[in-house]
Design a protein around this motif. Structure first.
Motif, PDB file in Angstrom:
ATOM      1  N   UNK A 190       0.827  -1.205   0.000  1.00  0.00           N
ATOM      2  CA  UNK A 190       0.000   0.000   0.000  1.00  0.00           C
ATOM      3  C   UNK A 190       0.863   1.257   0.000  1.00  0.00           C
ATOM      4  N   UNK A 191       1.920   1.241   0.819  1.00  0.00           N
ATOM      5  CA  UNK A 191       2.838   2.386   0.847  1.00  0.00           C
ATOM      6  C   UNK A 191       3.464   2.609  -0.524  1.00  0.00           C
ATOM      7  N   UNK A 192       3.875   1.521  -1.147  1.00  0.00           N
ATOM      8  CA  UNK A 192       4.512   1.623  -2.476  1.00  0.00           C
ATOM      9  C   UNK A 192       3.524   2.164  -3.502  1.00  0.00           C
ATOM     10  N   UNK A 193       2.294   1.655  -3.480  1.00  0.00           N
ATOM     11  CA  UNK A 193       1.288   2.121  -4.434  1.00  0.00           C
ATOM     12  C   UNK A 193       0.959   3.602  -4.213  1.00  0.00           C
ATOM     13  N   UNK A 198       1.528   9.294  -6.072  1.00  0.00           N
ATOM     14  CA  UNK A 198       2.006  10.668  -5.913  1.00  0.00           C
ATOM     15  C   UNK A 198       3.018  11.036  -6.995  1.00  0.00           C
ATOM     16  N   UNK A 199       3.905  10.089  -7.310  1.00  0.00           N
ATOM     17  CA  UNK A 199       4.910  10.355  -8.344  1.00  0.00           C
ATOM     18  C   UNK A 199       4.256  10.529  -9.707  1.00  0.00           C
ATOM     19  N   UNK A 200       3.242   9.701  -9.986  1.00  0.00           N
ATOM     20  CA  UNK A 200       2.545   9.801 -11.278  1.00  0.00           C
ATOM     21  C   UNK A 200       1.844  11.149 -11.424  1.00  0.00           C
ATOM     22  N   UNK A 201       1.399  11.694 -10.294  1.00  0.00           N
ATOM     23  CA  UNK A 201       0.703  12.972 -10.318  1.00  0.00           C
ATOM     24  C   UNK A 201       1.661  14.153 -10.092  1.00  0.00           C
ATOM     25  N   UNK A 202       2.945  13.816  -9.982  1.00  0.00           N
ATOM     26  CA  UNK A 202       3.958  14.843  -9.741  1.00  0.00           C
ATOM     27  C   UNK A 202       3.638  15.656  -8.479  1.00  0.00           C
TER      28      UNK A 202
END
Length: 398
Positions: A190-193, A198-202
């Motif tokens: 869950x933490x990884x996802x 967040x990274x995908x949404x910058x």
């Protein structure tokens, strides 16, 4: 075994030595032993010492005669089944044959003896004796085989019970492991996802210093949980193979427990519990510091888990040649029945709430303490908390 290998013993009784020698010469063979008696008393003594295939008795003897000896033989369990053949020099008009049969004889011979008749009759009774012994040995062998089969069957049944128990333990273990491993793994996933999202949404605001520290703390807790599970399973494997190593060094048990309580501060706060600690003086001995810390950690973990958020008392002291660590909680307690089970593998006493772990902590702890020639005790009643005492010898046995 061939019948010829069964040795037959023959008894001949006559008050005249020359008659005994003549009869012995007629019936003696390499596969037979002939015992001679000059009187009924002497014959009785031999009958008590040996098992005879047959007895040839002279009728007319001084003292106890042949008929009286036969009646005594028929009245005793040891000798009642020995075939008896009477011989007599008296004429047929004496009617001795009839009296002999009344006394239990199987045959009656008149003197002078017919050589072929004597040999033939002795051969018949010797063969019957050997056949009887052969059958008896076969019956005994069958009885031994039956008893061995019963023992084997009992062993197989016991093995089946043990195998069924092992299968149940394996299934329970796999069920517990899959559940316990899944919990920290799910947290990590869950933490990884969440981070990927967040990274995908910058969304760099999600990665501030405080938030990163919180993420790392959560990751560390999940990873440590996995490590503990793996270490527990490795310890069980070491115990089963006799490879649980103990490396003694001198240290103060009071200081070890004090340091450990500081490490446990976050868990104590999370459990909303309080712990009081008493150690009047240093308690120094030669033990494996890492393993003893593992034992005390297990006891503290259990006290926090089952202590119902009530105060926990920890004490270290020496008593009668032992260093003692005592952990007392005021939680749900342990029934007398469960007190016998909690030191077994994969046993977890849950009370009315769900617990985590493989149920290996107390099993491993008891094995570690035993490896130090010590003992671990539990005193508890349902609803009245539990007291665990670890007793370690101050002087290690060599």
């Amino acid at each position: 075994m061939p019948l010829s290998d069964i040795q037959a013993k023959l008894l001949i009784v006559d008050d005249l030595p020359e008659n005994l020698l003549a009869l012995e010469a007629l019936i003696k063979r390499d596969d037979r032993i002939v015992y001679k008696a000059l009187s009924a008393d002497e014959a009785l003594s031999l009958l008590l010492q040996h098992e005879f295939a047959m007895a040839i008795l002279d009728v007319q003897m001084p003292g106890m005669n042949g008929f009286e000896l036969a009646e005594m033989m028929r009245g005793t369990d040891r000798t009642k089944n020995i075939p008896i053949v009477f011989v007599s020099a008296a004429g047929r008009e004496m009617n001795y044959a009839f009296k002999g049969y009344e006394s239990g004889a199987v045959d009656f011979l008149h003197k002078p003896l017919d050589i072929h008749a004597v040999k033939s009759k002795v051969n018949v009774f010797v063969d019957l004796y050997r056949q009887s012994k052969a059958v008896q040995r076969q019956v005994e062998a069958l009885e031994r085989s039956r008893r061995e089969q019963e023992v084997l069957l009992a062993q197989l049944q016991q093995t089946q019970v043990e195998l069924e128990h092992a299968v149940r333990m394996r299934d329970d273990f796999m069920s517990i492991v899959s559940h316990e491993v899944r919990t920290p793994l799910n947290g990590l996933i869950l933490e990884t996802q969440l981070r990927k999202m967040h990274l995908a949404r910058d969304n760099t605001a999600a990665f501030t210093k405080d938030k990163l520290e919180a993420m790392v703390d959560r990751d560390e807790r999940q990873i440590q949980s996995l490590i503990r599970l793996i270490e527990d399973m490795l310890d069980v494997s070491r115990i089963r193979t006799g490879k649980l190593s103990i490396r003694p060094s001198e240290f103060d048990l009071s200081q070890l427990v004090a340091n450990l309580l500081e490490v446990f501060s976050p868990q104590i706060s999370a459990a909303q519990a309080s712990i009081s600690f008493s150690a009047a003086q240093p308690v120094v001995g030669q033990w494996d510091e890492f393993r003893i810390e593992q034992v005390i950690s297990n006891l503290l973990t259990n006290a926090l888990r089952y202590g119902a958020q009530k105060p926990i008392d920890v004490a270290v002291y020496s008593e009668e040649g032992y260093a003692v660590v005592q952990v007392r909680d005021q939680g749900i307690g342990i029934s007398q029945e469960n007190q016998q089970r909690i030191f077994q593998q994969f046993e977890r006493v849950s009370g009315s709430h769900v617990v985590s772990g493989l149920g290996l902590g107390l099993f491993i702890s008891e094995q570690i303490v035993a490896a130090h020639s010590g003992k671990i005790e539990v005193h508890s009643e349902l609803g009245e908390g539990a007291l665990f005492k670890v007793c370690l010898p101050l002087v290690q046995k060599t």
